[in-house]
Design a protein around this motif. Structure first.
Motif, short mmCIF file in Angstrom:
data_model
loop_
_atom_site.label_atom_id
_atom_site.label_comp_id
_atom_site.label_asym_id
_atom_site.label_seq_id
_atom_site.Cartn_x
_atom_site.Cartn_y
_atom_site.Cartn_z
N ASN A 1 35.10 33.22 55.87
CA ASN A 1 35.74 33.31 54.56
C ASN A 1 37.25 33.31 54.74
O ASN A 1 37.79 34.21 55.40
CB ASN A 1 35.28 34.59 53.85
N PRO A 2 37.97 32.35 54.15
CA PRO A 2 39.41 32.31 54.36
C PRO A 2 40.18 33.46 53.71
O PRO A 2 41.31 33.75 54.10
CB PRO A 2 39.83 30.97 53.76
N VAL A 3 39.59 34.11 52.74
CA VAL A 3 40.24 35.25 52.09
C VAL A 3 39.49 36.51 52.49
O VAL A 3 38.30 36.66 52.20
CB VAL A 3 40.29 35.11 50.56
N ILE A 4 40.19 37.41 53.16
CA ILE A 4 39.58 38.65 53.61
C ILE A 4 39.07 39.43 52.40
O ILE A 4 39.73 39.49 51.36
CB ILE A 4 40.61 39.47 54.44
N GLY A 5 37.88 40.00 52.54
CA GLY A 5 37.28 40.75 51.45
C GLY A 5 37.75 42.19 51.44
O GLY A 5 37.69 42.88 52.45
N LEU A 6 38.23 42.63 50.31
CA LEU A 6 38.69 44.01 50.15
C LEU A 6 37.69 44.80 49.34
O LEU A 6 37.06 44.27 48.42
CB LEU A 6 40.04 44.06 49.42
N ALA A 7 37.55 46.07 49.67
CA ALA A 7 36.72 46.96 48.86
C ALA A 7 37.36 47.10 47.48
O ALA A 7 38.56 46.88 47.31
CB ALA A 7 36.64 48.34 49.53
N THR A 8 36.56 47.45 46.52
CA THR A 8 37.06 47.65 45.17
C THR A 8 38.07 48.79 45.16
O THR A 8 37.83 49.85 45.75
CB THR A 8 35.90 47.96 44.20
N ILE A 9 39.18 48.54 44.53
CA ILE A 9 40.25 49.53 44.42
C ILE A 9 40.16 50.15 43.03
O ILE A 9 39.88 49.46 42.04
CB ILE A 9 41.62 48.85 44.65
N ASP A 10 40.40 51.45 42.95
CA ASP A 10 40.40 52.15 41.67
C ASP A 10 41.22 51.36 40.64
O ASP A 10 42.31 50.89 40.96
CB ASP A 10 40.99 53.55 41.86
N PRO A 11 40.72 51.18 39.42
CA PRO A 11 41.42 50.37 38.43
C PRO A 11 42.87 50.77 38.17
O PRO A 11 43.74 49.91 37.98
CB PRO A 11 40.57 50.51 37.16
N SER A 12 43.17 52.07 38.17
CA SER A 12 44.56 52.48 37.92
C SER A 12 45.46 52.08 39.09
O SER A 12 46.61 51.67 38.87
CB SER A 12 44.66 53.98 37.65
N LEU A 13 44.96 52.16 40.31
CA LEU A 13 45.74 51.71 41.46
C LEU A 13 45.83 50.19 41.48
O LEU A 13 46.88 49.63 41.78
CB LEU A 13 45.13 52.24 42.76
#
Length: 184
Positions: free
Chosen positions: A118-130
């Motif tokens: 995957n060319p774009v590293i997968g990030l965990a979901t970040i809290d919506p306010s952050l």
């Protein structure tokens, strides 16, 4: 990313730094992200660049002292300075020190789980306010700075550090196996 769990703090920090640059470079070249989305990715990654480069500096091997200044200022320095601007953008958007630490942990976990297909590293979901702060900072950063892949200040290929390259090759086998430690 190979080398992140190396017992040598210099090797593990270099793996984190180099793995981050590789992930950003691949995403910039092949990820197809809109500039503000890439900027958001870079902002999350920047938290890790600042920390990893600090650890590289703090664990610098004595036998490489003759190259310490040139590597830290000219080879690593441009990326660190850009990352510091990115972290400042996060702070300007209201991100707290704790939230910046959260982003660093998110990036580190993404490096550990990186899917090279995957060319774009997968990030965990970040809290919506952050995430809202990251997005605001990304818009500001994207408008103020040359895109990562086009930033002439990041061209460090002319910096010679043969002792450091040889040390990375000899002492950091996980890095050497993935091409990190080759002259940049």
């Amino acid at each position: 990313m190979p080398g992140l769990s190396a017992s040598d703090p210099f090797c593990s920090a270099w793996a984190e730094y180099a793995g981050t640059l590789q992930a950003l470079g691949i995403a910039a070249s092949f990820g197809g992200l809109a500039s503000d989305r890439f900027a958001a990715l870079e902002l999350v990654a920047s938290t890790d660049v600042v920390e990893a480069t600090s650890q590289i500096d703090a664990s610098w091997p004595a036998e490489l002292e003759t190259e310490h200044a040139v590597v830290m200022d000219q080879r690593i320095g441009p990326y660190r300075r850009r990352a510091e601007h990115a972290v400042s953008s996060l702070a300007d958007a209201g991100a707290t020190t704790a939230e910046v630490s959260t982003l660093r942990a998110v990036w580190h976990e993404a490096l550990l789980a990186r899917d090279p297909a995957n060319p774009v590293i997968g990030l965990a979901t970040i809290d919506p306010s952050l995430q809202a702060k990251v997005d605001a900072a990304a818009r500001s950063f994207d408008a103020a700075f040359t895109p990562f892949a086009n930033d002439p200040s990041l061209v460090v290929s002319g910096v010679r550090s043969s002792l450091t390259d040889a040390y990375l090759d000899a002492h950091c086998p996980d890095l050497a196996s993935s091409g990190v430690g080759d002259a940049l």
